[in-house]
Motif scaffolding. Sequence first.
Motif, PDB file in Angstrom:
ATOM      1  N   MET A 155     -30.023   1.234 -11.943  1.00 21.25           N
ATOM      2  CA  MET A 155     -29.354  -0.025 -11.008  1.00 21.25           C
ATOM      3  C   MET A 155     -27.916   0.527 -10.675  1.00 21.25           C
ATOM      4  SD  MET A 155     -29.849  -3.675 -12.583  1.00 21.25           S
ATOM      5  CE  MET A 155     -30.089  -3.595 -14.282  1.00 21.25           C
ATOM      6  N   ARG A 156     -27.774   0.535  -9.487  1.00 22.89           N
ATOM      7  CA  ARG A 156     -26.556   0.952  -9.065  1.00 22.89           C
ATOM      8  C   ARG A 156     -25.572  -0.288  -8.780  1.00 22.89           C
ATOM      9  NH1 ARG A 156     -26.825   5.347  -4.136  1.00 22.89           N
ATOM     10  NH2 ARG A 156     -27.939   6.881  -5.428  1.00 22.89           N
ATOM     11  N   SER A 157     -24.261  -0.041  -9.410  1.00 20.69           N
ATOM     12  CA  SER A 157     -23.134  -0.970  -8.785  1.00 20.69           C
ATOM     13  C   SER A 157     -22.456  -1.158  -7.699  1.00 20.69           C
ATOM     14  CB  SER A 157     -22.410  -1.168 -10.106  1.00 20.69           C
ATOM     15  OG  SER A 157     -21.437   0.211  -9.910  1.00 20.69           O
ATOM     16  N   LYS A 158     -22.149  -1.947  -7.295  1.00 22.03           N
ATOM     17  CA  LYS A 158     -21.300  -2.056  -5.869  1.00 22.03           C
ATOM     18  C   LYS A 158     -20.078  -1.345  -6.040  1.00 22.03           C
ATOM     19  CE  LYS A 158     -21.964  -6.706  -3.975  1.00 22.03           C
ATOM     20  NZ  LYS A 158     -21.323  -7.820  -3.754  1.00 22.03           N
ATOM     21  N   PRO A 159     -19.568  -0.594  -5.012  1.00 22.46           N
ATOM     22  CA  PRO A 159     -18.424   0.238  -5.063  1.00 22.46           C
ATOM     23  C   PRO A 159     -17.137  -0.780  -5.011  1.00 22.46           C
ATOM     24  CG  PRO A 159     -19.371   0.416  -3.056  1.00 22.46           C
ATOM     25  CD  PRO A 159     -20.379  -0.269  -3.849  1.00 22.46           C
ATOM     26  N   LYS A 160     -16.143  -0.465  -5.931  1.00 19.38           N
ATOM     27  CA  LYS A 160     -15.084  -1.501  -5.989  1.00 19.38           C
ATOM     28  C   LYS A 160     -14.248  -1.401  -4.904  1.00 19.38           C
ATOM     29  CE  LYS A 160     -14.613  -1.656 -11.145  1.00 19.38           C
ATOM     30  NZ  LYS A 160     -13.733  -1.190 -11.936  1.00 19.38           N
ATOM     31  N   GLU A 161     -13.828  -2.475  -4.385  1.00 23.71           N
ATOM     32  CA  GLU A 161     -13.107  -2.588  -2.843  1.00 23.71           C
ATOM     33  C   GLU A 161     -11.848  -2.059  -3.405  1.00 23.71           C
ATOM     34  OE1 GLU A 161     -13.107  -6.389  -1.047  1.00 23.71           O
ATOM     35  OE2 GLU A 161     -15.301  -6.471  -1.251  1.00 23.71           O
ATOM     36  N   PRO A 162     -11.132  -1.433  -2.552  1.00 22.73           N
ATOM     37  CA  PRO A 162      -9.546  -0.876  -2.957  1.00 22.73           C
ATOM     38  C   PRO A 162      -8.787  -2.225  -3.015  1.00 22.73           C
ATOM     39  CG  PRO A 162     -10.182  -0.480  -0.515  1.00 22.73           C
ATOM     40  CD  PRO A 162     -11.301  -1.004  -1.242  1.00 22.73           C
ATOM     41  N   ARG A 163      -7.837  -2.168  -4.106  1.00 26.62           N
ATOM     42  CA  ARG A 163      -6.784  -2.969  -4.281  1.00 26.62           C
ATOM     43  C   ARG A 163      -5.772  -3.009  -3.345  1.00 26.62           C
ATOM     44  NH1 ARG A 163      -2.137  -2.768  -8.241  1.00 26.62           N
ATOM     45  NH2 ARG A 163      -1.460  -5.021  -8.322  1.00 26.62           N
ATOM     46  N   VAL A 164      -5.474  -4.298  -2.553  1.00 27.48           N
ATOM     47  CA  VAL A 164      -4.434  -4.458  -1.429  1.00 27.48           C
ATOM     48  C   VAL A 164      -3.379  -4.854  -2.050  1.00 27.48           C
ATOM     49  CG1 VAL A 164      -4.037  -5.534   0.396  1.00 27.48           C
ATOM     50  CG2 VAL A 164      -6.551  -4.901   0.041  1.00 27.48           C
ATOM     51  N   PRO A 165      -2.118  -4.009  -1.958  1.00 30.66           N
ATOM     52  CA  PRO A 165      -0.985  -4.407  -2.503  1.00 30.66           C
ATOM     53  C   PRO A 165      -0.557  -5.557  -1.906  1.00 30.66           C
ATOM     54  CG  PRO A 165      -0.484  -2.377  -1.306  1.00 30.66           C
ATOM     55  CD  PRO A 165      -2.176  -2.790  -1.106  1.00 30.66           C
ATOM     56  N   LYS A 166       0.325  -6.432  -2.592  1.00 28.25           N
ATOM     57  CA  LYS A 166       1.089  -7.814  -2.319  1.00 28.25           C
ATOM     58  C   LYS A 166       2.100  -7.220  -1.095  1.00 28.25           C
ATOM     59  CE  LYS A 166       3.970 -10.902  -4.784  1.00 28.25           C
ATOM     60  NZ  LYS A 166       4.393 -11.199  -6.278  1.00 28.25           N
ATOM     61  N   ASP A 167       2.174  -8.326  -0.026  1.00 29.40           N
ATOM     62  CA  ASP A 167       3.123  -8.218   0.622  1.00 29.40           C
ATOM     63  C   ASP A 167       4.718  -8.517   0.220  1.00 29.40           C
ATOM     64  OD1 ASP A 167       1.427  -7.287   2.745  1.00 29.40           O
ATOM     65  OD2 ASP A 167       1.414  -9.501   3.380  1.00 29.40           O
ATOM     66  N   ARG A 168       5.439  -7.615   0.407  1.00 30.09           N
ATOM     67  CA  ARG A 168       6.623  -7.779  -0.137  1.00 30.09           C
ATOM     68  C   ARG A 168       7.847  -7.877   0.854  1.00 30.09           C
ATOM     69  NH1 ARG A 168       6.789  -7.558  -5.626  1.00 30.09           N
ATOM     70  NH2 ARG A 168       4.772  -6.302  -6.494  1.00 30.09           N
ATOM     71  N   HIS A 169       8.782  -8.663   0.914  1.00 37.64           N
ATOM     72  CA  HIS A 169       9.872  -8.470   1.769  1.00 37.64           C
ATOM     73  C   HIS A 169      11.056  -7.573   1.282  1.00 37.64           C
ATOM     74  CE1 HIS A 169       8.140 -11.475   4.263  1.00 37.64           C
ATOM     75  NE2 HIS A 169       7.743 -12.236   3.377  1.00 37.64           N
ATOM     76  N   GLU A 170      11.110  -7.529  -0.143  1.00 41.71           N
ATOM     77  CA  GLU A 170      12.033  -6.600  -0.981  1.00 41.71           C
ATOM     78  C   GLU A 170      11.399  -5.698  -1.798  1.00 41.71           C
ATOM     79  OE1 GLU A 170      13.787  -9.616  -3.420  1.00 41.71           O
ATOM     80  OE2 GLU A 170      15.699  -9.492  -2.270  1.00 41.71           O
ATOM     81  N   THR A 171      12.070  -4.548  -2.212  1.00 41.15           N
ATOM     82  CA  THR A 171      11.449  -3.480  -2.974  1.00 41.15           C
ATOM     83  C   THR A 171      11.027  -4.339  -4.478  1.00 41.15           C
ATOM     84  OG1 THR A 171      13.561  -2.787  -3.828  1.00 41.15           O
ATOM     85  CG2 THR A 171      12.389  -1.811  -1.640  1.00 41.15           C
TER      86      THR A 171
END
Length: 104
Positions: free
Chosen positions: A1-17
């Motif tokens: 059985m093949r597993s689904k490839p993981k979706e890349p993690r999208v970073p949170k939108d930030r207004h500051e560092t």
Amino acid sequence: MRSKPKEPRVPKDRHETVRHEIISLLSGENLTARDISGQVGIGEKEVLEHLEHIRIALRSRLVVTPPACLECGFSFRKRERLGKPGRCPVCRSERIVDPSYTIE
């Protein structure tokens, strides 16, 4: 059985560092690395790395409340590292209060 490839993690939108967010959280408030981690949305180890840089940048305005052993009351006042120690050198207990941080 093949597993689904993981979706890349999208970073949170930030207004500051991340470091600016940590500095704004710590100004006037006493927080542990776990508290900061939950509010900023990064791991505790990353928080400790950022705190090291903040301590250098702010030239000793970062105040660290040292960790203490809950069993014998030993306080880690001379500790240079910002993280929580593994165990108490006196009684070998692992019940240690997390250090907390604030900016004056």
